[in-house]
Write an enzyme that holds these catalytic residues in place. Structure first.
Site, mmCIF file in Angstrom:
data_model
loop_
_atom_site.group_PDB
_atom_site.id
_atom_site.type_symbol
_atom_site.label_atom_id
_atom_site.label_comp_id
_atom_site.label_asym_id
_atom_site.label_seq_id
_atom_site.Cartn_x
_atom_site.Cartn_y
_atom_site.Cartn_z
ATOM 1 C CG ASP A 1 -1.357 1.874 -3.545
ATOM 2 O OD1 ASP A 1 -0.187 1.471 -3.591
ATOM 3 O OD2 ASP A 1 -1.785 2.656 -2.677
ATOM 4 C CG ASP B 1 -1.609 1.248 1.542
ATOM 5 O OD1 ASP B 1 -1.747 2.070 0.615
ATOM 6 O OD2 ASP B 1 -2.042 1.427 2.704
ATOM 7 C CG ASP C 1 -5.906 3.306 0.452
ATOM 8 O OD1 ASP C 1 -5.019 2.424 0.528
ATOM 9 O OD2 ASP C 1 -6.568 3.515 -0.585
ATOM 10 C CG ASP D 1 -11.595 -14.096 -14.539
ATOM 11 O OD1 ASP D 1 -10.936 -14.606 -13.623
ATOM 12 O OD2 ASP D 1 -12.824 -13.893 -14.457
ATOM 13 C CD GLU E 1 -9.889 -18.809 -13.702
ATOM 14 O OE1 GLU E 1 -10.145 -19.180 -12.558
ATOM 15 O OE2 GLU E 1 -10.647 -18.058 -14.346
HETATM 16 C C1 NOJ Z 1 -11.454 -16.364 -11.453
HETATM 17 C C2 NOJ Z 1 -10.769 -15.398 -10.562
HETATM 18 O O1 NOJ Z 1 -9.470 -15.856 -10.284
HETATM 19 C C3 NOJ Z 1 -11.632 -15.273 -9.344
HETATM 20 O O2 NOJ Z 1 -10.984 -14.563 -8.325
HETATM 21 C C4 NOJ Z 1 -12.942 -14.653 -9.724
HETATM 22 O O3 NOJ Z 1 -13.802 -14.638 -8.598
HETATM 23 C C5 NOJ Z 1 -13.633 -15.435 -10.829
HETATM 24 N N1 NOJ Z 1 -12.723 -15.823 -11.878
HETATM 25 C C6 NOJ Z 1 -14.735 -14.628 -11.456
HETATM 26 O O4 NOJ Z 1 -14.217 -13.570 -12.199
#
Ligand code: NOJ
Length: 553
Positions: free
Chosen positions: A34, A26, A30, A212, A273
């Site tokens: 960041d 940080d 705060d 993601d 992912e």
């Molecule tokens: C995978 C991400 O790593 C996770 O943190 C997130 O909650 C879900 N996808 C939804 O975006």
């Protein structure tokens, strides 16, 4: 730029460090990490010896899911900084020889995204609704969800809207929280928008993108009931004809993304992912004309058992090798309990998805010892590796966060039965004798957004820096050796232990052997010319249990 590896395929064996930005450092006091904090710690990261950073979402967001609910993909949330700060971070990281990957969230936006607001305010028949997945409800008054899909965080995957005139409207799909409406990837505008977002970040010198929920973008026509899969859906449950996971049609989207990346002179790389039931399904994401790499969740979920690990390593190398892709190896991330705590308990036969899959009290000394051994095993395997911030400090899962402080939507949506993922997201301890352990700048009035345990005092980066036998110095030594040793990184391995042997032993050329002893007992070290590195002290010529050694041959 001063990259350690300047080859076009740097991503084939990069060690990439996940910065969960809220919890890293940080810079403005705060209590929330960041960009300024990351910039201050770049020398630490360069000194650790990683090749690249993956920054979790930093975009404007209501933070209903830690920033994975994006309201604007082309800006930075003020809590993290500004676009100018992001530019400076990328430039400075490059100056330290570190590449930078950003996190793109294409399955869903935030419900605060202008597109979703437009969809709601436009009323029935609004063309803005075609960018999302709206459907009428079932039942006489449409009062039942359109199908039986469940949210990953618990509860139904559908929420009913109220029209601008106050009347009950259709339902919209959200595979995650209601604040994360799923986009409609059949819509050409959605597709064009994300290719434009990729260019936005690539034009800002970002070296790669973590995608993601890459396996979730395409839904089956007609949105059929799952039916047989009752209860909470498990991502990647293994069904290749699942109505919303790992559908074949996602691949053409990523082929388009590869074309975008390949248009840049400096090679840009993707990591998916993707939860796919089998290594062969995962390999489909990393075919030559598609994404570069994918996280290896089978490895992450493997218990600390030699036979299981061996099987995962073999299956991964075979399936990924068949399409010419490198393997990746990962032990922890911001979605799972830290591996020190997973390994601290009796290990089951099957995969470990959460601490709920484990029984028995936690022995953190044992978990830490195994985590040290796992680090050397992981970094010796062929391919790339992902480290999750804090694993180099040996942090454990904080299992006793007060309930009233839990922020993960899983806690609420599971009806307070699943504490969620906050325990692995506690802000890092950098220095000093007590919280905030240097996470925030000196004199900051606001405590860290999740409380750190007092017991982390010996685990601060500062304390470990001074201790030659610390986890931090083990990682530093391993990463330095990995970078300089010609046998490590991309390539192949040859086992010299049998598949059911509780000792994992393999050779890599030229002149390297890794031996991980997962039997409970010491074993005799095989012939070698030099011990390069060991996760514990060797007992004479013997390798103790739960210890890994790197040998020069
Ligand atoms: C995978 C991400 O790593 C996770 O943190 C997130 O909650 C879900 N996808 C939804 O975006």
């Amino acid at each position: 730029m001063a990259f350690a590896r300047t080859t076009a395929d740097w991503w084939r064996d990069a060690v990439i460090y996940e910065v969960y930005i809220r919890s890293f450092a940080d810079g403005d006091g705060d209590g929330i990490g960041d960009i300024a904090g990351v910039r201050q710690r770049l020398p630490y990261l360069a000194g650790l010896g990683v090749d690249a950073l993956w920054l979790t979402p930093w975009y404007p967001s209501p933070m209903a899911d830690g920033g994975y609910d994006v309201a604007d993909y082309r800006d930075i949330d003020p809590v993290f900084g500004t676009l100018e700060d992001a530019r400076a971070l990328v430039e400075e990281a490059h100056g330290h020889g570190l590449r930078v990957l950003v996190d793109i969230v294409p399955n869903h936006t935030s419900s605060a995204h202008p597109w979703f607001r437009e969809a709601l305010s436009g009323g029935p028949g609004s063309p803005a609704r075609k960018r999302y997945i709206f459907r009428p409800g079932r039942g006489p008054g449409g009062e039942l969800p359109p199908n039986d899909w469940k949210s990953v965080f618990g509860g139904p995957a559908w929420t009913r809207i109220t029209e601008p005139d106050g009347s009950p409207g259709p339902w919209y799909l959200h595979l995650f929280a209601p604040e994360q409406p799923d986009l409609n990837w059949d819509d050409a505008e959605v597709r064009a928008e994300f290719e434009s977002i990729l260019r936005f970040w690539f034009d800002r010198s970002v070296d790669g993108v973590r995608i993601d929920v890459a396996h979730g973008l395409v839904k089956a026509p007609g949105l059929p009931d799952i039916g047989s899969l009752d209860g909470k859906l498990l991502e990647g449950a293994g069904d290749s004809d699942h109505p919303h996971w790992d559908r074949e049609e996602v691949h053409e989207i990523f082929q388009g993304w590869r074309t975008v990346a390949d248009a840049y002179d400096d090679p840009r790389a993707f990591v998916a992912e993707a939860w796919a039931g089998f290594p062969e399904r995962l390999a489909r994401y990393v075919r030559p004309d598609e994404l570069h790499t994918a996280f290896n969740f089978d490895y992450l979920m493997a218990p600390w058992r030699a036979d299981h690990l061996r099987r995962v390593v073999d299956e991964s190398l075979t399936a990924l090798g068949a399409v010419g892709a490198p393997a990746t190896w990962v032990l922890s991330n911001h979605d799972v309990a830290r591996h020190v705590s997973r390994y601290a308990r009796p290990q089951p036969d099957g995969p470990v998805r959460s601490l709920a899959d484990l029984r028995g009290p936690a022995d953190l000394r044992l978990g830490t010892r195994r985590a040290r051994a796992a680090a050397l095993l992981t970094l010796a395997l062929p391919g790339g590796a992902y480290l999750y911030q804090g694993e180099e400090l040996g942090l454990w899962e904080v299992e006793d966060l007060p309930e009233e402080l839990l922020q993960d939507p899983t806690w609420q949506r599971s009806g307070h039965t699943d504490r969620g993922r906050d325990g692995c997201r506690v802000p890092l301890p950098w220095s000093g004798d007590g919280p905030p352990f240097g996470f925030s700048s000196d004199g900051a009035g606001t405590p860290p957004w999740l409380p750190q345990p007092d017991a982390w005092k010996p685990l601060t980066a500062e304390a470990q820096d001074r201790d030659p036998s610390s986890m931090l110095n083990l990682y530093r030594s391993a990463l330095a050796l990995r970078r300089s040793h010609p046998a490590l990184g991309d390539g192949t391995l040859t086992w010299d232990s049998a598949p059911d042997d509780p000792v994992l032993s393999f050779v890599r050329t030229p002149g390297f052997r890794c031996v991980a002893n997962l039997s409970g007992d010491p074993v005799t070290l095989p012939a070698h010319s030099e011990v390069l590195l060991a996760s514990e002290e060797l007992e004479g010529g013997r390798l103790p249990g739960d210890t890994t050694v790197w040998l020069a041959l």
